[in-house]
Design a protein around this motif. Sequence first.
Motif, mmCIF file in Angstrom:
data_model
loop_
_atom_site.group_PDB
_atom_site.id
_atom_site.type_symbol
_atom_site.label_atom_id
_atom_site.label_comp_id
_atom_site.label_asym_id
_atom_site.label_seq_id
_atom_site.Cartn_x
_atom_site.Cartn_y
_atom_site.Cartn_z
ATOM 1 N N ASP A 138 0.872 -1.184 0.000
ATOM 2 C CA ASP A 138 0.000 0.000 0.000
ATOM 3 C C ASP A 138 0.905 1.229 0.000
ATOM 4 O O ASP A 138 1.224 1.796 1.026
ATOM 5 C CB ASP A 138 -0.887 -0.018 1.252
ATOM 6 C CG ASP A 138 -1.901 1.100 1.211
ATOM 7 O OD1 ASP A 138 -1.882 1.874 0.227
ATOM 8 O OD2 ASP A 138 -2.695 1.206 2.142
ATOM 9 N N LYS A 139 1.299 1.653 -1.222
ATOM 10 C CA LYS A 139 2.373 2.647 -1.321
ATOM 11 C C LYS A 139 1.970 4.010 -0.762
ATOM 12 O O LYS A 139 2.800 4.788 -0.343
ATOM 13 C CB LYS A 139 2.781 2.794 -2.795
ATOM 14 C CG LYS A 139 3.642 1.647 -3.248
ATOM 15 C CD LYS A 139 4.241 1.894 -4.600
ATOM 16 C CE LYS A 139 3.196 1.674 -5.689
ATOM 17 N NZ LYS A 139 3.764 1.617 -7.029
ATOM 18 N N ARG A 140 0.654 4.283 -0.757
ATOM 19 C CA ARG A 140 0.218 5.603 -0.309
ATOM 20 C C ARG A 140 0.230 5.721 1.208
ATOM 21 O O ARG A 140 0.157 6.792 1.760
ATOM 22 C CB ARG A 140 -1.203 5.883 -0.816
ATOM 23 C CG ARG A 140 -1.298 5.940 -2.317
ATOM 24 C CD ARG A 140 -2.681 5.533 -2.764
ATOM 25 N NE ARG A 140 -3.006 4.179 -2.314
ATOM 26 C CZ ARG A 140 -4.144 3.554 -2.572
ATOM 27 N NH1 ARG A 140 -5.083 4.142 -3.252
ATOM 28 N NH2 ARG A 140 -4.348 2.328 -2.139
ATOM 29 N N SER A 141 0.284 4.574 1.899
ATOM 30 C CA SER A 141 0.193 4.638 3.361
ATOM 31 C C SER A 141 1.587 4.654 3.977
ATOM 32 O O SER A 141 2.412 3.772 3.742
ATOM 33 C CB SER A 141 -0.581 3.424 3.859
ATOM 34 O OG SER A 141 -0.227 3.160 5.182
ATOM 35 N N LEU A 142 1.854 5.693 4.781
ATOM 36 C CA LEU A 142 3.152 5.810 5.435
ATOM 37 C C LEU A 142 3.376 4.657 6.405
ATOM 38 O O LEU A 142 4.468 4.127 6.538
ATOM 39 C CB LEU A 142 3.225 7.130 6.206
ATOM 40 C CG LEU A 142 3.676 8.340 5.403
ATOM 41 C CD1 LEU A 142 3.699 9.562 6.293
ATOM 42 C CD2 LEU A 142 5.058 8.094 4.805
ATOM 43 N N LYS A 143 2.274 4.270 7.074
ATOM 44 C CA LYS A 143 2.352 3.210 8.065
ATOM 45 C C LYS A 143 2.797 1.904 7.411
ATOM 46 O O LYS A 143 3.614 1.162 7.954
ATOM 47 C CB LYS A 143 0.964 3.023 8.679
ATOM 48 C CG LYS A 143 0.972 2.705 10.145
ATOM 49 C CD LYS A 143 -0.461 2.735 10.639
ATOM 50 C CE LYS A 143 -0.624 1.905 11.877
ATOM 51 N NZ LYS A 143 -2.039 1.767 12.230
ATOM 52 N N SER A 144 2.272 1.683 6.223
ATOM 53 C CA SER A 144 2.615 0.471 5.487
ATOM 54 C C SER A 144 4.082 0.500 5.078
ATOM 55 O O SER A 144 4.806 -0.492 5.205
ATOM 56 C CB SER A 144 1.697 0.343 4.280
ATOM 57 O OG SER A 144 2.106 -0.690 3.437
ATOM 58 N N ASN A 145 4.549 1.690 4.600
ATOM 59 C CA ASN A 145 5.954 1.818 4.209
ATOM 60 C C ASN A 145 6.870 1.556 5.390
ATOM 61 O O ASN A 145 7.866 0.852 5.283
ATOM 62 C CB ASN A 145 6.222 3.228 3.674
ATOM 63 C CG ASN A 145 5.522 3.450 2.359
ATOM 64 O OD1 ASN A 145 5.003 2.499 1.776
ATOM 65 N ND2 ASN A 145 5.484 4.682 1.896
ATOM 66 N N GLU A 146 6.498 2.143 6.528
ATOM 67 C CA GLU A 146 7.329 1.995 7.718
ATOM 68 C C GLU A 146 7.398 0.529 8.120
ATOM 69 O O GLU A 146 8.465 -0.004 8.435
ATOM 70 C CB GLU A 146 6.736 2.831 8.857
ATOM 71 C CG GLU A 146 7.600 2.848 10.092
ATOM 72 C CD GLU A 146 6.838 3.338 11.306
ATOM 73 O OE1 GLU A 146 6.009 4.254 11.151
ATOM 74 O OE2 GLU A 146 7.060 2.786 12.393
ATOM 75 N N ALA A 147 6.222 -0.125 8.095
ATOM 76 C CA ALA A 147 6.176 -1.530 8.478
ATOM 77 C C ALA A 147 7.077 -2.357 7.572
ATOM 78 O O ALA A 147 7.824 -3.226 8.033
ATOM 79 C CB ALA A 147 4.744 -2.042 8.406
ATOM 80 N N SER A 148 7.024 -2.038 6.280
ATOM 81 C CA SER A 148 7.806 -2.798 5.323
ATOM 82 C C SER A 148 9.299 -2.648 5.607
ATOM 83 O O SER A 148 10.056 -3.624 5.622
ATOM 84 C CB SER A 148 7.481 -2.310 3.919
ATOM 85 O OG SER A 148 8.237 -3.003 2.985
#
Lengths: 455, 494
Positions: A138-148
């Motif tokens: 989910d590239k638009r979500s910062l939370k998702s990026n951080e988790a990744s």
Amino acid sequence: MNAIIFSAVSGVIMMFSGFGLKNSAVRSLALALLSLVIVSAVFELRGIAFFHINTGGMLSFDHFALLFTLIATVSTLVFFLLSARDMEKIGLNYSDYFALIFFVLSGVIISASFQSLLMLFLGIEIMSIPLYILTGSDKRSLKSNEASLKYFLMGSFSTGLMLMGIALIYGAAGTFSTVNIILPEGKVPVLFVTGLLFLLFALSFKVSAAPFHFWTPDVYDGAPTVITSFMATVVKAAGFIAFMRLFSDAFRTIGGEWKLIVAIVVAATLFIGNITAVFQQSVKRMLAYSSISQAGFMMLAVYTLTAEAKEGLLLYGAAYSLATIGIFAVLAKMKDYTFDGFNGFAKQQPLVAATLVIFLLSLAGIPLTAGFLSKFYMLSATVSVGNVWLAVFAVLMAAISVYYYFRLIQAMYFKDGTATLPSVSMGFKVTLVAVAAITVILGVYPNLLLYWLYF
Amino acid sequence: MIVLLLFLVPLIGGLVSFFLREDKAIRGWALLVSFVALALAIVGNVSSTAETSLQYSTPWLGTLNSNFALKLDGLGKILCLLTAVAYPVIFLSTWNSTYRKPYNFFGLMLLTQAGLIGVFTSMDALAFYFFWELALIPVYFLCSGWGGERRVQATFKFFIYTFTGSVLMLIGLLYLYFLTPDRSFSIESFYRLAEIKGWNQSLVFWLLFGAFAVKMPIFPFHTWQPDTYEQSPTAVTMVLSGLMVKMGVYGMIRWVMPVVPNAAWSWGDVVSTLAVIGVVYASILAIQQNDLKRLIAYSSIAHIGIMALAIFSETHIALQGVMMQMFNHGINIIGLWIVVELIERQFGTRKLSELGGLAAKAPSLAILLVVMALANISLPLTNAFVGEFMMFSGIFGTTLTKYNVVFTVFALLSIILAAVYMLTMIQKVFFGEVNERTANAVDIRLSEKLALSILVVLVFAFGVYPQPLLNITNGFAESIINTSTKALSQTLSR
């Protein structure tokens, strides 16, 4: 071998399917390919292999590995049936998600059938790398990026540990094979034990056993909910199968060197997972911690290494995966992930709520569900190797887990609210009911599954 | 076959109830099912010659060597009879209560009955554990769904307590399973373990005791009980206190005493002391209660405490007394709950301070309550007298402990205290001033009279002529005492 090749090829096909096909066609294609993988796995379990490749003793397709392959692929099918539609919400690259999941699946099967430390490493990595990407999909979500990123860093760290461990073991034993390790008489070499510990820690990272679990809640919370569902179930169960295979093949005879450490890890995992889960306000985070606590139970199989535990782990993998996929599938459709978000759910969706109750009862380990018998097998194995105290501790922790699972039941049934489930199709409901039925059937008659282990 | 039917009738009846939608039809169906079960239980109790029809066994979990084995023996007979008698009475007495979603309510009630029958008849430890939970889980939903204002917290407490207990029991059963030479869950194999040594016994004893003590409940495991009884819908309270409590007592008799006799003997004084504390403590608390439900809840703790004391005296007469008393206590306490239900439904309160003068307004209710209350104090000619007398003589006469006199004295104290709270209750509810709440009281309806009359008849019938019950329980008490004292005498003689 059938399933590995079919799922890898399916992954490649799915990569290209995005060019011409619409989303619904992509979905149907994925389901068709997965069904093919399952059929090929069943064939191999009945002794019909389509490919005859000399793996040089690096892979072994025994009934245990094949049965787990079947469980993992069927769980994935259930996951597709329940959640494939919701994957559209993640982003634009719909077909890629399926491709990545197929690649994970080949990693899962390799991890279930390795007989060489190299294959273990490959399997674990093939399983992990697509997951890092899926977590951040989910590239638009910062939370998702951080988790990744967090997942990737932690994962790489544990990969490093694992490689180091494999190197040390190779240094001490002179072989990568897990079944032909010959150690000198007398004391086990320090090099070997150090390698063993590195492997233990690396795999504990992968299956999120305490105290290596810190990434789990953040990653599970940050990843798109449908992906979390897959990560927390099929992938985690595969981690345990690999874990158990490694320890049972390679390290069984030197139990004195590691049993105590594993027992401590089990106790810590159970304690931390359960106690922290009690304090969660979000159902998604609660499920993340619950997956840690369930990991503690599954790890009892690694501790005991009995034939019973082997059966139990397969049953556990099936019971836990099906129940968790079911809950996540519903959760992914909800707007509000908190417990309060489920208030009054039973009034709006009586059928879905009833299936959720069965899943939660199964996770809590209440009799007449598959979850009970899988916990029972673990406890029974623990008692049989003479460690009653660990079993008592596990049971007390299971009693605590009842608290947070029942909190969700309470919210659904006994609190007033307006929780609604937008857009559920008839097919979704039917699948949920079918999965709930399997959960109950396995709880009353587990031999339906375990029978395959011996025939 | 009878025993299998006895289990299947409420199970299938319960499952069918979930699909009925018409309120009257569900009630009628549930009542019908409960009467069929009663008929089966009566047949099971009188047909002593056809032994084969009273047991059923089929392989279940092959790899674990566990069988689905049911059998009606003395203890099972009397408790199944109690369960089967109680259900029609409960359904009749709450005929006029209205429930939200009655299909779920009656479905869950009948499932609980199936669980109870299973618990009381299973001869296999794993099946026993399954049924134990089958009886427990529906009650959780019944209390949370249909109870009083603070129901959710109260049931939660109840569930966590009992679930913790039962999973500990599971470990105990598993441990025993691995000690059996033939790796079997059957009760015969467990009984052959009576001579296992040392701390093994104590470990198993405490694991099993935990579950049963919570269920009974024995002090200090009792704190869930008053809250749960108070918050549950009265029909469920009847099941909880009249029937489910007996699961704990039953477990002690069937799964603790004969299996780990040495530990039961060596920890007997500790348990008896706890029981005595519970008896006196609960009686004193009962005197101070203003809420009818809590009063009866505490009185129940006291009565169960005496049963625990009697079990651990390990004498034939006391054990038989306990079995008698399990039946009688069930009858009496269900009667008391019916009265509470009737009062609450009519006046909207359970507070002693808000009631008064009912005797003049509702004479039949008053008579029935007084009979039930006196039976609860174990007045001679009522059923409970016989059981209590046997228990006390057993506790007094036991040679297993040096403190038998002390225990008897304290236990007897509970009779005086019981008279205090029961008579106070009668006085406050039925005599004294009529207030505005009770001024327009009317007498009870036919179905309620019928339910209570059945109980009153049983109270006097078994009070005057207890022989049928004694016949059922005699052989069983003897076999249990034999199993446990054989191992015990070997230890003591060493």
